[in-house]
Design a protein around this motif. Structure first.
Motif, PDB file in Angstrom:
ATOM      1  N   HIS A 144       0.836  -1.197   0.000  1.00 53.80           N
ATOM      2  CA  HIS A 144       0.000   0.000   0.000  1.00 53.80           C
ATOM      3  C   HIS A 144       0.870   1.247   0.000  1.00 53.80           C
ATOM      4  CE1 HIS A 144       0.203   1.169   4.466  1.00 53.80           C
ATOM      5  NE2 HIS A 144       1.037   0.166   4.327  1.00 53.80           N
ATOM      6  N   VAL A 145       0.242   2.355  -0.379  1.00 51.56           N
ATOM      7  CA  VAL A 145       0.854   3.665  -0.229  1.00 51.56           C
ATOM      8  C   VAL A 145       0.595   4.107   1.207  1.00 51.56           C
ATOM      9  CG1 VAL A 145       0.957   6.020  -1.146  1.00 51.56           C
ATOM     10  CG2 VAL A 145       0.295   4.130  -2.639  1.00 51.56           C
ATOM     11  N   GLU A 146       1.468   4.919   1.745  1.00 53.67           N
ATOM     12  CA  GLU A 146       1.360   5.304   3.149  1.00 53.67           C
ATOM     13  C   GLU A 146      -0.033   5.827   3.502  1.00 53.67           C
ATOM     14  OE1 GLU A 146       3.823   8.256   6.130  1.00 53.67           O
ATOM     15  OE2 GLU A 146       4.869   7.137   4.586  1.00 53.67           O
ATOM     16  N   PHE A 147      -0.627   5.252   4.540  1.00 53.05           N
ATOM     17  CA  PHE A 147      -1.954   5.617   5.057  1.00 53.05           C
ATOM     18  C   PHE A 147      -3.087   5.321   4.070  1.00 53.05           C
ATOM     19  CE2 PHE A 147       0.886   8.574   7.427  1.00 53.05           C
ATOM     20  CZ  PHE A 147       0.700   8.010   8.679  1.00 53.05           C
ATOM     21  N   SER A 148      -2.866   4.434   3.109  1.00 55.06           N
ATOM     22  CA  SER A 148      -3.935   4.070   2.176  1.00 55.06           C
ATOM     23  C   SER A 148      -4.285   2.596   2.331  1.00 55.06           C
ATOM     24  CB  SER A 148      -3.511   4.345   0.732  1.00 55.06           C
ATOM     25  OG  SER A 148      -2.598   3.353   0.297  1.00 55.06           O
ATOM     26  N   GLU A 149      -5.326   2.171   1.618  1.00 59.86           N
ATOM     27  CA  GLU A 149      -5.701   0.765   1.602  1.00 59.86           C
ATOM     28  C   GLU A 149      -4.705  -0.040   0.771  1.00 59.86           C
ATOM     29  OE1 GLU A 149      -8.289  -0.516   3.337  1.00 59.86           O
ATOM     30  OE2 GLU A 149      -8.526   1.508   4.170  1.00 59.86           O
ATOM     31  N   ILE A 150      -4.724  -1.351   0.957  1.00 62.20           N
ATOM     32  CA  ILE A 150      -3.879  -2.245   0.160  1.00 62.20           C
ATOM     33  C   ILE A 150      -4.280  -2.159  -1.315  1.00 62.20           C
ATOM     34  CG2 ILE A 150      -3.381  -4.679  -0.309  1.00 62.20           C
ATOM     35  CD1 ILE A 150      -3.518  -5.133   2.731  1.00 62.20           C
ATOM     36  N   LYS A 151      -3.296  -2.091  -2.194  1.00 65.05           N
ATOM     37  CA  LYS A 151      -3.530  -2.010  -3.628  1.00 65.05           C
ATOM     38  C   LYS A 151      -3.023  -3.287  -4.297  1.00 65.05           C
ATOM     39  CE  LYS A 151      -2.387   1.782  -5.775  1.00 65.05           C
ATOM     40  NZ  LYS A 151      -3.694   2.197  -6.332  1.00 65.05           N
ATOM     41  N   ASP A 152      -3.724  -3.715  -5.352  1.00 68.24           N
ATOM     42  CA  ASP A 152      -3.252  -4.882  -6.093  1.00 68.24           C
ATOM     43  C   ASP A 152      -2.897  -4.553  -7.537  1.00 68.24           C
ATOM     44  OD1 ASP A 152      -5.730  -4.541  -7.236  1.00 68.24           O
ATOM     45  OD2 ASP A 152      -6.580  -6.409  -6.469  1.00 68.24           O
ATOM     46  N   THR A 153      -3.024  -3.263  -7.923  1.00 67.76           N
ATOM     47  CA  THR A 153      -2.645  -2.831  -9.265  1.00 67.76           C
ATOM     48  C   THR A 153      -1.868  -1.524  -9.173  1.00 67.76           C
ATOM     49  OG1 THR A 153      -4.600  -3.856 -10.273  1.00 67.76           O
ATOM     50  CG2 THR A 153      -3.446  -2.202 -11.571  1.00 67.76           C
ATOM     51  N   PHE A 154      -0.727  -1.478  -9.864  1.00 60.45           N
ATOM     52  CA  PHE A 154       0.118  -0.283  -9.874  1.00 60.45           C
ATOM     53  C   PHE A 154       0.419   0.086 -11.324  1.00 60.45           C
ATOM     54  CE2 PHE A 154       0.826  -2.525  -5.939  1.00 60.45           C
ATOM     55  CZ  PHE A 154       0.766  -1.518  -4.986  1.00 60.45           C
ATOM     56  N   HIS A 155       0.455   1.399 -11.591  1.00 57.79           N
ATOM     57  CA  HIS A 155       0.613   1.871 -12.971  1.00 57.79           C
ATOM     58  C   HIS A 155       1.916   2.651 -13.131  1.00 57.79           C
ATOM     59  CE1 HIS A 155      -0.774   2.978 -16.955  1.00 57.79           C
ATOM     60  NE2 HIS A 155      -0.407   4.225 -16.713  1.00 57.79           N
ATOM     61  N   ARG A 156       2.498   2.577 -14.310  1.00 61.02           N
ATOM     62  CA  ARG A 156       3.640   3.423 -14.663  1.00 61.02           C
ATOM     63  C   ARG A 156       3.399   3.996 -16.054  1.00 61.02           C
ATOM     64  NH1 ARG A 156       8.658  -0.668 -16.197  1.00 61.02           N
ATOM     65  NH2 ARG A 156       7.493  -2.003 -17.635  1.00 61.02           N
ATOM     66  N   HIS A 157       3.942   5.190 -16.289  1.00 58.51           N
ATOM     67  CA  HIS A 157       3.710   5.900 -17.552  1.00 58.51           C
ATOM     68  C   HIS A 157       5.048   6.312 -18.149  1.00 58.51           C
ATOM     69  CE1 HIS A 157       1.554   8.223 -20.524  1.00 58.51           C
ATOM     70  NE2 HIS A 157       2.286   9.292 -20.229  1.00 58.51           N
ATOM     71  N   GLY A 207       3.209 -16.324   3.820  1.00 56.43           N
ATOM     72  CA  GLY A 207       2.168 -16.555   2.827  1.00 56.43           C
ATOM     73  C   GLY A 207       2.515 -15.922   1.504  1.00 56.43           C
ATOM     74  N   ASN A 208       1.516 -15.685   0.680  1.00 54.39           N
ATOM     75  CA  ASN A 208       1.700 -15.111  -0.654  1.00 54.39           C
ATOM     76  C   ASN A 208       0.639 -14.046  -0.925  1.00 54.39           C
ATOM     77  OD1 ASN A 208       2.761 -18.044  -0.801  1.00 54.39           O
ATOM     78  ND2 ASN A 208       3.621 -17.092  -2.639  1.00 54.39           N
ATOM     79  N   PHE A 209       0.998 -13.096  -1.767  1.00 53.75           N
ATOM     80  CA  PHE A 209       0.027 -12.139  -2.293  1.00 53.75           C
ATOM     81  C   PHE A 209       0.458 -11.780  -3.706  1.00 53.75           C
ATOM     82  CE2 PHE A 209       3.317  -9.540  -0.367  1.00 53.75           C
ATOM     83  CZ  PHE A 209       3.513  -8.522  -1.293  1.00 53.75           C
ATOM     84  N   THR A 210      -0.427 -11.171  -4.459  1.00 48.40           N
ATOM     85  CA  THR A 210      -0.117 -10.812  -5.842  1.00 48.40           C
ATOM     86  C   THR A 210      -0.391  -9.329  -6.078  1.00 48.40           C
ATOM     87  OG1 THR A 210      -2.325 -11.365  -6.657  1.00 48.40           O
ATOM     88  CG2 THR A 210      -0.664 -13.122  -6.693  1.00 48.40           C
ATOM     89  N   TYR A 211       0.296  -8.783  -7.080  1.00 53.96           N
ATOM     90  CA  TYR A 211      -0.030  -7.447  -7.578  1.00 53.96           C
ATOM     91  C   TYR A 211       0.217  -7.438  -9.081  1.00 53.96           C
ATOM     92  CZ  TYR A 211       5.050  -6.529  -7.463  1.00 53.96           C
ATOM     93  OH  TYR A 211       6.421  -6.594  -7.646  1.00 53.96           O
ATOM     94  N   THR A 212      -0.393  -6.478  -9.766  1.00 54.90           N
ATOM     95  CA  THR A 212      -0.322  -6.392 -11.224  1.00 54.90           C
ATOM     96  C   THR A 212       0.225  -5.038 -11.640  1.00 54.90           C
ATOM     97  OG1 THR A 212      -2.195  -7.900 -11.489  1.00 54.90           O
ATOM     98  CG2 THR A 212      -1.643  -6.519 -13.377  1.00 54.90           C
ATOM     99  N   ILE A 213       1.079  -5.034 -12.661  1.00 52.29           N
ATOM    100  CA  ILE A 213       1.658  -3.803 -13.213  1.00 52.29           C
ATOM    101  C   ILE A 213       1.048  -3.515 -14.579  1.00 52.29           C
ATOM    102  CG2 ILE A 213       3.769  -2.639 -13.977  1.00 52.29           C
ATOM    103  CD1 ILE A 213       3.739  -3.126 -11.005  1.00 52.29           C
ATOM    104  N   THR A 214       0.611  -2.276 -14.789  1.00 54.77           N
ATOM    105  CA  THR A 214       0.149  -1.835 -16.105  1.00 54.77           C
ATOM    106  C   THR A 214       0.989  -0.646 -16.548  1.00 54.77           C
ATOM    107  OG1 THR A 214      -1.509  -0.336 -15.173  1.00 54.77           O
ATOM    108  CG2 THR A 214      -2.206  -2.604 -15.637  1.00 54.77           C
ATOM    109  N   THR A 215       1.142  -0.473 -17.875  1.00 55.28           N
ATOM    110  CA  THR A 215       1.983   0.586 -18.431  1.00 55.28           C
ATOM    111  C   THR A 215       1.257   1.323 -19.547  1.00 55.28           C
ATOM    112  OG1 THR A 215       4.013  -0.638 -17.949  1.00 55.28           O
ATOM    113  CG2 THR A 215       4.179   1.101 -19.584  1.00 55.28           C
ATOM    114  N   SER A 216       1.413   2.634 -19.599  1.00 58.29           N
ATOM    115  CA  SER A 216       0.957   3.434 -20.731  1.00 58.29           C
ATOM    116  C   SER A 216       2.145   4.196 -21.306  1.00 58.29           C
ATOM    117  CB  SER A 216      -0.155   4.408 -20.301  1.00 58.29           C
ATOM    118  OG  SER A 216       0.300   5.250 -19.265  1.00 58.29           O
TER     119      SER A 216
END
Length: 211
Positions: free
Chosen positions: A31-44, A136-145
């Protein structure tokens, strides 16, 4: 308080002694500081063409400061966490001691930020005894534009001593002129339109004695 809460989850929870094994738990991840857990992150990506080519990256997946947290285990100063990206093989270790934040921060370039899904294995443990508290395990996904932009240079006139580049112009017999290429306000060293200035020209008198 979300730590150690009892909620309906879609997971396998196995308690072995004092260690907890968690698989696909919704309350574990990045997660980002003080935010909820995220499972998708973007880069441009911006690709620059023209006089000043280059590229720049932006977005959380490129340079964001992120943290790992599990709401099953409350952080404290005795704990650390190992994160291993099973896709990239990259591993990072961070203190797991920041209340409501989890681990010290890191970025996804250190763990893996290629496009697609990433499976991460984590282990929270006591850094003194090495005893595993939770894993344990967790997943996250990366997307790009991506986009392409034109970026042109600025050319600035400069006078210089043609005899000796280190000599001040006011003490120089032969003065040259040239245009210097600047990209994003920085001198590149590339020049054009070089020539010699007649010292008798009133046009350049102010420029000459300002150096």
């Amino acid at each position: 308080m979300r730590f150690l809460k009892t909620s309906i989850i879609v997971c396998l929870l196995i308690i072995i002694g004092t260690a907890i094994k968690v698989v696909a738990y919704d309350d574990v991840g990045i997660h980002v500081e003080f935010s909820e857990i995220k499972d998708t992150f973007h880069r441009h990506l911006v690709k620059y063409v023209g006089d000043c080519p280059g590229e720049t990256w932006s977005g959380l997946a490129a340079d964001g400061d992120l943290r790992f947290i599990s709401y099953n285990t409350e952080p404290n100063k005795r704990l650390e966490v190992n994160l291993i990206n099973l896709r990239t093989g990259k591993k990072i270790t961070r203190d797991y001691k920041k209340v409501q934040l989890g681990s010290n921060d890191f970025n996804l370039r250190q763990l893996g930020n290629e496009d697609g899904e990433h499976n991460v294995e984590y282990q929270i443990y006591n850094k003194d005894t090495k005893q595993t508290i939770e894993s344990g395990n967790f997943t996250y996904t990366i997307t790009t534009s991506e986009e392409i932009k034109q970026r042109n240079a600025n050319w600035k006139l400069e006078l210089f001593c043609a005899q000796d580049g280190n000599r001040k112009i006011r003490y120089c017999d032969t003065v040259g002129k040239r245009e210097i290429k600047y990209c994003q306000g920085r001198k590149t060293g590339e020049t054009r339109n070089q020539g010699i200035i007649n010292l008798d020209q009133n046009l350049v008198r102010i420029d000459l004695y300002s150096n």
